[in-house]
Design a protein around this motif. Structure first.
Motif, PDB file in Angstrom:
ATOM      1  N   ASP A  29      -4.136  -4.830  11.186  1.00  0.00           N
ATOM      2  CA  ASP A  29      -4.890  -3.619  11.535  1.00  0.00           C
ATOM      3  C   ASP A  29      -4.816  -3.379  13.050  1.00  0.00           C
ATOM      4  OD1 ASP A  29      -6.591  -1.445  10.651  1.00  0.00           O
ATOM      5  OD2 ASP A  29      -8.152  -2.433  11.838  1.00  0.00           O
ATOM      6  N   LYS A  46      -3.678   4.019   7.885  1.00  0.00           N
ATOM      7  CA  LYS A  46      -4.983   3.773   7.241  1.00  0.00           C
ATOM      8  C   LYS A  46      -5.780   5.079   7.176  1.00  0.00           C
ATOM      9  CE  LYS A  46      -5.091  -0.707   6.426  1.00  0.00           C
ATOM     10  NZ  LYS A  46      -4.878  -1.703   7.429  1.00  0.00           N
ATOM     11  N   GLN A  50      -1.431  -1.985  13.826  1.00  0.00           N
ATOM     12  CA  GLN A  50      -1.339  -0.547  13.538  1.00  0.00           C
ATOM     13  C   GLN A  50      -2.089   0.266  14.598  1.00  0.00           C
ATOM     14  OE1 GLN A  50      -3.140   1.973  10.103  1.00  0.00           O
ATOM     15  NE2 GLN A  50      -1.063   1.456   9.464  1.00  0.00           N
ATOM     16  N   GLU A  63       0.827  -1.213   0.000  1.00  0.00           N
ATOM     17  CA  GLU A  63       0.000   0.000   0.000  1.00  0.00           C
ATOM     18  C   GLU A  63       0.864   1.266   0.000  1.00  0.00           C
ATOM     19  OE1 GLU A  63      -2.432  -0.399   3.449  1.00  0.00           O
ATOM     20  OE2 GLU A  63      -3.300  -2.267   2.738  1.00  0.00           O
TER      21      GLU A  63
END
Lengths: 170, 187
Positions: free
Chosen positions: B107, B150, B110, A54
């Motif tokens: 996730d 994100k 993070q 990403e």
């Protein structure tokens, strides 16, 4: 633009070109939006698949070391075959590092030193002078990457740019 | 494009048409050029650093005690990532957590690092210790979780580092941890 018209005095045969113009316009818009002006090009070869990431930052220099499923290629020239376990044969290794890779990195460092001596305005403290680029197959094991990085570290390359395939083009 | 066979009588008006043929020629050339030169896949980069031996003397204990920092170490293999938090002035682990290397686990990793950095914005380094059998793809997915913030998380304030390449540490706060060190390359 008309189709076909026939009358008593004239006969006109016309091709309707507006749909093709519409298609071309859409295609040009799409291509222009995705057009990259970056001149950088990376040849990854058939047996190397970069992992998808990403990351937003684009690669700013060409790869120096590539690790495919079959071999390690240094500076696009010297090639070291990999064994079935993804590592090199023990005779290629010295103190955990790849002998050939170390020699090539040392040559690169020497040429950088020569460049620095020729042009005093260049600073070897700049991180770019201590950076190499690694282009590795997504299935490559850290064992071989560690050997390559250690070879670079012994030749004073302490920073690595890891090439990845970007998930989406920004 | 039209083909005409006309028999005109005097006084008949000409039909008014725009000649689009040059436009189509131009579009054809442009489409061909763009198709040939277009890059549909793009290559990006993650920057990591290797520790090196320095002859400089280490900072004294008094200096370390005066401004203790959180030290984040991530131990990874192909399945798990274990985060250990220590303080620079104490060698004891003050916090530890384990995450799976899959989208949900990364996730959560993070989110954990985000909360640590929210509490202490000076945290800018993670040392990764990875197993020799760790696949490059897994390692890159961990790097993504460490670096690429994100979209659903608001950017954190950036403390400028004069030594860092400005390209590696954008000021918009989109990079969570700018400095990644591969600790076990020399071990």
């Amino acid at each position: 633009m008309s189709g076909v018209s026939l009358d008593g005095n004239s006969e006109t045969l016309s091709l309707n070109l507006y749909p093709i113009l519409d298609i071309f316009s859409i295609l040009i818009c799409f291509l222009l939006m995705n057009f990259s002006t970056q001149s950088q090009s990376v040849e990854t070869g058939g047996n190397l698949e970069l992992p998808i990431s990403e990351v937003k930052m684009s690669l700013d220099e060409a790869a120096s070391v590539s690790v495919s499923q079959k071999d390690v290629t240094i500076q696009g020239g010297v090639s070291i075959p990999l064994m079935a376990n993804g590592d090199v044969s023990p005779d290629q290794v010295d103190q955990g590092a790849l002998k050939l890779a170390y020699q090539e990195f040392k040559k690169l460092k020497t040429s950088q030193e020569t460049l620095k001596n020729r042009d005093k305005s260049l600073s070897l403290n700049n991180l770019a002078f201590h950076t190499l680029t690694l282009e590795a197959d997504k299935k490559a094991k850290f064992q071989i990457l560690k050997r390559i990085m250690l070879s670079g570290q012994q030749a004073e390359f302490i920073s690595w740019k890891l090439a990845v395939a970007r998930a989406e083009v920004n | 494009m039209s083909f005409r066979i006309k028999k005109r009588s005097k006084g008949e008006s000409n039909p008014l048409e725009i000649n689009v043929t040059p436009m189509i020629d131009m579009f054809s050339v442009l489409v061909s050029f763009l198709l040939v030169t277009a890059v549909f896949s793009s290559v990006g980069q993650h920057t990591v650093q290797i520790p090196f031996l320095s002859s400089a003397p280490p900072p004294s204990q008094a200096v370390v005690d005066k401004d203790p920092k959180k030290v984040l170490t991530l131990i990874i293999d192909n399945q798990k990532a274990k985060l250990e938090v220590t303080m620079s002035n104490v060698s004891k682990i003050v916090e530890s957590a384990e995450f799976n290397i899959d989208p949900n686990g990364l996730d959560s990793l993070q989110a954990k690092i985000y909360s640590i950095k929210s509490a202490d914005p000076k945290v800018d380094t993670v040392t990764i210790m990875q197993d020799t059998q760790t696949e490059y793809e897994k390692f890159i997915s961990v790097l993504d979780a460490l670096r690429e913030l994100k979209a659903n998380r608001p950017p954190l304030p950036v403390i400028p580092d004069p030594k860092a390449d400005p390209k590696d540490v954008p000021v918009d706060g989109s990079i969570l941890i700018p400095k990644i060190i591969l600790g076990n390359v020399i071990l």
